[in-house]
Write an enzyme that holds these catalytic residues in place. Sequence first.
Site, PDB file in Angstrom:
ATOM      1  N   PRO A   1     -13.177  -9.989   0.311  1.00 33.30           N
ATOM      2  CA  PRO A   1     -12.374  -9.785  -0.904  1.00 33.30           C
ATOM      3  C   PRO A   1     -13.229  -9.411  -2.116  1.00 33.30           C
ATOM      4  O   PRO A   1     -12.696  -8.980  -3.135  1.00 33.30           O
ATOM      5  CB  PRO A   1     -11.659 -11.121  -1.110  1.00 33.30           C
TER       6      PRO A   1
ATOM      7  N   GLU B   1     -15.354 -19.684   4.764  1.00 36.10           N
ATOM      8  CA  GLU B   1     -15.611 -19.619   3.332  1.00 36.10           C
ATOM      9  C   GLU B   1     -16.337 -18.332   2.960  1.00 36.10           C
ATOM     10  O   GLU B   1     -16.257 -17.852   1.847  1.00 36.10           O
ATOM     11  CB  GLU B   1     -16.485 -20.813   2.929  1.00 36.10           C
TER      12      GLU B   1
ATOM     13  N   ASP C   1       0.624  13.219   2.687  1.00 32.96           N
ATOM     14  CA  ASP C   1       0.928  11.796   2.588  1.00 32.96           C
ATOM     15  C   ASP C   1       1.004  11.328   1.156  1.00 32.96           C
ATOM     16  O   ASP C   1       0.334  11.859   0.286  1.00 32.96           O
ATOM     17  CB  ASP C   1      -0.218  10.953   3.185  1.00 32.96           C
TER      18      ASP C   1
HETATM   19  N1  ADE Z   1     -11.397 -10.926   3.981  1.00 33.21           N
HETATM   20  C1  ADE Z   1     -10.590 -11.817   3.362  1.00 33.21           C
HETATM   21  N2  ADE Z   1      -9.794 -11.204   2.473  1.00 33.21           N
HETATM   22  C2  ADE Z   1     -10.099  -9.878   2.510  1.00 33.21           C
HETATM   23  C3  ADE Z   1      -9.628  -8.737   1.817  1.00 33.21           C
HETATM   24  N3  ADE Z   1      -8.679  -8.813   0.883  1.00 33.21           N
HETATM   25  N4  ADE Z   1     -10.173  -7.550   2.123  1.00 33.21           N
HETATM   26  C4  ADE Z   1     -11.162  -7.458   3.040  1.00 33.21           C
HETATM   27  N5  ADE Z   1     -11.639  -8.494   3.723  1.00 33.21           N
HETATM   28  C5  ADE Z   1     -11.115  -9.705   3.467  1.00 33.21           C
END
Ligand code: ADE
Length: 242
Positions: free
Chosen positions: A88, A115, A168
């Site tokens: 993330p 984590e 697209d």
């Molecule tokens: N791993 C956990 N959340 C993620 C996300 N939003 N994008 C990519 N990998 C992730």
Amino acid sequence: MQFDIFSLFPAMFEGPLSESILKRAQEAGLLTIALHDIRAYTTDKHHVCDDTPYGGGGGMVLKPEPIFRAVEAVLGADADCPIILLTPQGRLFTQEVAAELAQHERLALVCGRYEGVDERVRQHLATDELSIGDYVLTGGELAAMVIVDAVARQVPRVLGALWAAEDDSHATGLLEGPHYTRPAVFRGWPVPEVLLSGDHARIERWRREEVLRRTWQRRPELLHTTALTEEDLAFLSALEEE
Ligand code: ADE
């Protein structure tokens, strides 16, 4: 094009990558998707892949050794393909990034879990970090599937001759307009008359206007980063007035 996916749960990929278009593309030899179980690269008796964080705190952290061993065994020590960590905290994956990645012959995707992943994987193994959106998944697997799917359909001939990726939503910088097929009237709801008119110039103009209308209604910010013609701009100011 080849994807090498490194995960603790390779079985998660079996369904999504072995149906429909991705299945056909693999059978046709256009795509190779190789799944690698990180756990198979542990050297201890219990095949441990995670450990508690230095400095304390909750959760577990993925250990660096099995990930380095897996990636180096599969790619060779001096691989020159992108090694992408799914996290993330990565840069946001967009259609533009998909098109950029599709230029490579090979991509390695490393799925984080728990984590997080030991920082040395980011610093000394990954060449890029991607996130598929501002939310936290339980691991990188679903993100890797999204990326494989979006990149693979950019590879020439994967979609087949029937339709191309160029129109697209997002490929043009705007959202796609509506589509209709038979029947001409369904439960009393008719297909727009113009589509049955056979007048190709009128149909093209209507389609362009629907693309602009939909983008203006749902994602107006996209209109500021796309090249628009005089005719487009005139249509948009008419919409504003309405
Ligand atoms: N791993 C956990 N959340 C993620 C996300 N939003 N994008 C990519 N990998 C992730």
